[in-house]
Design an enzyme around this catalytic site. Structure first.
Site, PDB file in Angstrom:
ATOM      1  N   ASP A 110       0.817  -1.212   0.000  1.00  0.00           N
ATOM      2  CA  ASP A 110       0.000   0.000   0.000  1.00  0.00           C
ATOM      3  C   ASP A 110       0.855   1.269   0.000  1.00  0.00           C
ATOM      4  OD1 ASP A 110       0.830  -0.843   2.595  1.00  0.00           O
ATOM      5  OD2 ASP A 110      -0.493   0.642   3.495  1.00  0.00           O
ATOM      6  N   GLU A 111       0.237   2.321  -0.494  1.00  0.00           N
ATOM      7  CA  GLU A 111       0.719   3.703  -0.340  1.00  0.00           C
ATOM      8  C   GLU A 111       2.173   3.911  -0.765  1.00  0.00           C
ATOM      9  OE1 GLU A 111      -2.148   5.553   3.004  1.00  0.00           O
ATOM     10  OE2 GLU A 111      -0.527   4.352   3.837  1.00  0.00           O
ATOM     11  N   VAL A 112       2.487   3.490  -1.978  1.00  0.00           N
ATOM     12  CA  VAL A 112       3.808   3.775  -2.539  1.00  0.00           C
ATOM     13  C   VAL A 112       3.621   4.938  -3.500  1.00  0.00           C
ATOM     14  CG1 VAL A 112       5.732   2.839  -3.865  1.00  0.00           C
ATOM     15  CG2 VAL A 112       4.343   1.318  -2.430  1.00  0.00           C
TER      16      VAL A 112
END
Ligand code: ACM
Length: 703
Positions: free
Chosen positions: A336-338
């Site tokens: 997640d959330e790269v």
């Protein structure tokens, strides 16, 4: 255990003349609620798929014990020992805790457990978790195909215990129960704030009570790496602030969970959320370093370097080591959330992307995911990722955990990916239990085909840990998680919110009995903050407040591992009973239901109490450095109480208990004042009060 917790709670007002007038009404309402729970609905959570109540009951007797019809093994026996200890505690009846007899005189035993076999050596998604429970006045019979099914049946049995007519009894029932979803999880982030093993274990006890079967352990994030690696000791050596689990402790947790029918799925979140890996092993990073554990949470640009072969060599060895500790078939690798900043800004990585024809960082992430998936599979595991991994090119065997919205879950299923839902089950959103309860992994109006629906395995409650610590985590997770456990277990048609709230208050008490601190923790902190053994007024105020959402708190306060989490906000809980109780009472008064006299009495009593306690409480809070920021809430509580009393007296000018009691603020604008942000807490009842005041203003002169 039912029939507890409905009695008149002693408050300052119980002794006053006004309260005496009202107490009779309150008591009659209390006993009515208890009857509803036992007669109209089983006091169970989650509700079973089939339940039939009979007449009469089985009475627990001293010395009563368990007989195994045939199969039993140490795991089942240990579960029986735990059940008997809890049964004794709940009933007050002395019971033997030793494992009991096989066959023999079953009728004299009292409880017969008839289990077909052990179930999987490693519990799988396909474990048969069903059971049946039959209670007659003579005998309790629990049947299950597996030990896990028997555990679920034992929890149901424990929830059925009643204390009434001076006896401990179990009502005559016939239960046939099987879960709706196979994957019923709770995720805990132990990176942002570490949780010791005993906290994890009591959480597992609570999970077992409500038939959750997956503990998803978020073991690494930017703020700390929590799993000991012997191959790469610097992961925890310099990446954990010395707060981590040894391999022995992780094995202990896995065994503890298995002993309760719970699988443990570890998560190592990569390639983002991974600064803690780089503190000890900077070669894994995409920028030069040096790297330090960031205190404050949020999306950090840093990510593992997907272009270096060394990254995959490292991951291969590390994942191989962890798969020996975690026997579950699934292994979570985050994703997640790269944001890709660190990749596009590194010329070497940018050249790699160009060579491969990747225009966007998400394509580089897909390349990384594909390689990690191969590693996870090589070690015999099925990969799981957060929903960002769902992009073209994702291998079909990756299971997707949807956190950004229900759409990604359905989109994944349409493309043939298995998935679980988490988006509506984030506990740090501080949403109402009702909201969580009604959110369904497969809503009734789904457009998915039956084949696609089969790919949706269930859901997971998520407890992120930026804004909590060991002291507060229990009250953030419980009892709320029980309502989502019901959503995952019980039939889709079980959507009666009033019933859910009634049953939840009983379950909350039972959860406390297995050691959870969701009730004692906040109470302890209020004692500590106030310096009083019984801070009754503060408790009244806290009972009608809840924390603001994660986002609102984050806006005001950047909590990190060192922030003291010991303010009023940390002693209040999301959606305390007051919200629904007040809403129901207001509706009863306005709709003039059969219960309206009692409802009016309850509201009057509440409002009077608020009005009475406010001046002293506000002054005490103002003088206390740990509460002065929240003194405004005490002041407002008094104003809102006066406003409510005024509204009630307008609606019912003949009520002698209310007449002449209004002392303070009666502007409806005081509701708007109270809705403004203060001290990271918000009132639970403003919508209901506004409704009451608006209705009353039609019959009187409130401005
Ligand atoms: C997540 O909440 N970033 C999975």
């Amino acid at each position: 255990m039912r029939n507890q917790g409905w009695g008149c709670v002693a408050t300052k007002l119980c002794g006053t003349a006004v309260a005496a007038v009202l107490t009779a009404a309150l008591l009659s309402n209390s006993s009515m609620k208890a009857q509803q729970v036992s007669a109209g609905e089983p006091g169970l959570m989650p509700l079973p798929s089939h339940f039939e109540a009979g007449t009469g009951s089985f009475t627990l007797k001293p010395g009563m014990h368990v007989a195994y019809a045939d199969f039993h093994n140490p795991r089942l026996e240990a579960g029986v020992v735990r059940m008997m200890a809890r049964l004794q505690f709940e009933s007050g009846v002395p019971l033997p805790h030793v494992p009991s007899q096989v066959a023999g005189d079953m009728a004299s035993a009292g409880i017969v457990i008839d289990v077909a076999g052990a179930g999987g050596a490693v519990q799988s998604l396909d474990e048969d978790e069903s059971y049946s429970l039959t209670v007659t006045p003579q005998l309790i019979t629990l049947r299950a195909a597996t030990v896990v099914g028997a555990f679920h049946g034992m929890e149901t049995l424990l929830q059925l215990v009643q204390l009434k007519e001076n006896a401990a009894t179990i009502p005559v029932v016939s239960v046939e129960d099987t879960p709706r979803f196979q994957w019923r999880g709770l995720m805990i982030d132990v990176s942002r704030h570490f949780e010791p093993v005993n906290q994890i274990e009591r959480t597992l006890d609570g999970m077992a009570m409500v038939k959750l079967n997956v503990f998803h352990w978020h073991l690494s994030d930017d703020q700390g790496f929590r799993a000991e690696s012997k191959i790469y000791p610097k992961l925890t050596g310099v990446g954990s602030n010395e707060q981590f689990y040894t391999q022995e402790q992780m094995r202990e947790v896995v065994a503890y969970a298995r002993a309760r029918g719970i699988r443990v799925v570890p998560e190592f979140d990569i390639p983002g959320h991974s600064v803690s890996w780089m503190v000890g092993y900077p070669q894994l990073g995409s920028s030069k370093g040096p790297f330090h554990l960031p205190d404050v949470a949020g999306i950090h640009d840093e990510a593992l370097d997907p272009t270096r072969e060394g990254t995959y060599v490292f991951l291969n060895r590390f994942i191989g080591e962890m798969t020996k500790i975690f026997p579950d078939a699934y292994f979570h690798v985050g994703g997640d959330e790269v944001n890709g900043e660190v990749w596009t800004s590194n010329p070497r990585i940018a050249r790699f992307m160009k060579r491969k024809g990747f225009e966007k960082p998400s394509q580089l992430q897909t390349y990384f995911s594909q390689r990690v998936v191969r590693i996870v599979e090589k070690h015999g595991k099925k990969p799981v990722g957060w929903d960002e991994v769902l992009v073209p090119g994702l291998p079909k065997n990756v299971m997707v955990q949807s956190w950004r919205g229900v759409e990604s879950l359905a989109a994944g299923a349409r493309q043939g990916y298995r998935g679980i839902l988490s988006a509506p089950y984030y506990l740090d959103g501080m949403k109402s239990n009702e909201t969580h309860y009604l959110a369904d992994p497969i809503p009734a109006d789904t457009t998915l085909t039956p084949e696609q629906q089969k790919l949706i395995l269930g859901g997971e409650v998520c407890m992120w840990a930026e804004q909590l610590n060991e002291r507060t985590i229990d009250s953030r997770i419980w009892p709320r998680t029980a309502v989502m456990a019901e959503r995952f277990w019980s039939p889709q048609s079980d959507r009666d919110v009033a019933s859910m709230y009634r049953r939840l208050s009983g379950i909350s008490i039972e959860l406390e009995q297995v050691g959870l601190k969701h009730i004692t923790g906040p109470a302890m902190m209020r004692r500590s903050i106030s310096g009083e053994v019984n801070p009754a007024s503060l408790t009244t105020l806290a009972g009608v407040l809840e924390p603001v959402s994660f986002g609102e708190r984050y806006h005001e306060q950047h909590t990190d591992g060192h922030t003291p989490l010991d303010r009023l906000v940390d002693t209040v809980v999301a959606d305390p009973p007051s919200r629904f109780e007040i809403a129901q009472d207001v509706d009863a008064v306005l709709n003039k239901t059969a219960d309206s006299t009692e409802a009016e009495a309850r509201l009057t009593r509440r409002f009077m109490e608020w009005q009475e306690i406010a001046p002293t409480l506000a002054a005490q809070m103002q003088a206390n450095p740990r509460m002065s920021d929240a003194a405004i809430r005490a002041q407002q509580l008094g104003d809102l109480g006066s406003l409510g009393l005024n509204a009630l007296s307008q609606l019912n000018p003949n009520n002698p208990a209310i007449h002449g009691t209004v002392r303070g603020e009666t502007r409806i604008a005081s509701i708007d004042d109270a809705a403004k942000p203060a001290a990271l807490v918000r009132f639970t009842f403003l919508d209901s009060l506004r409704k009451l005041v608006t209705a009353s203003s039609a019959s009187g002169a409130i401005h």
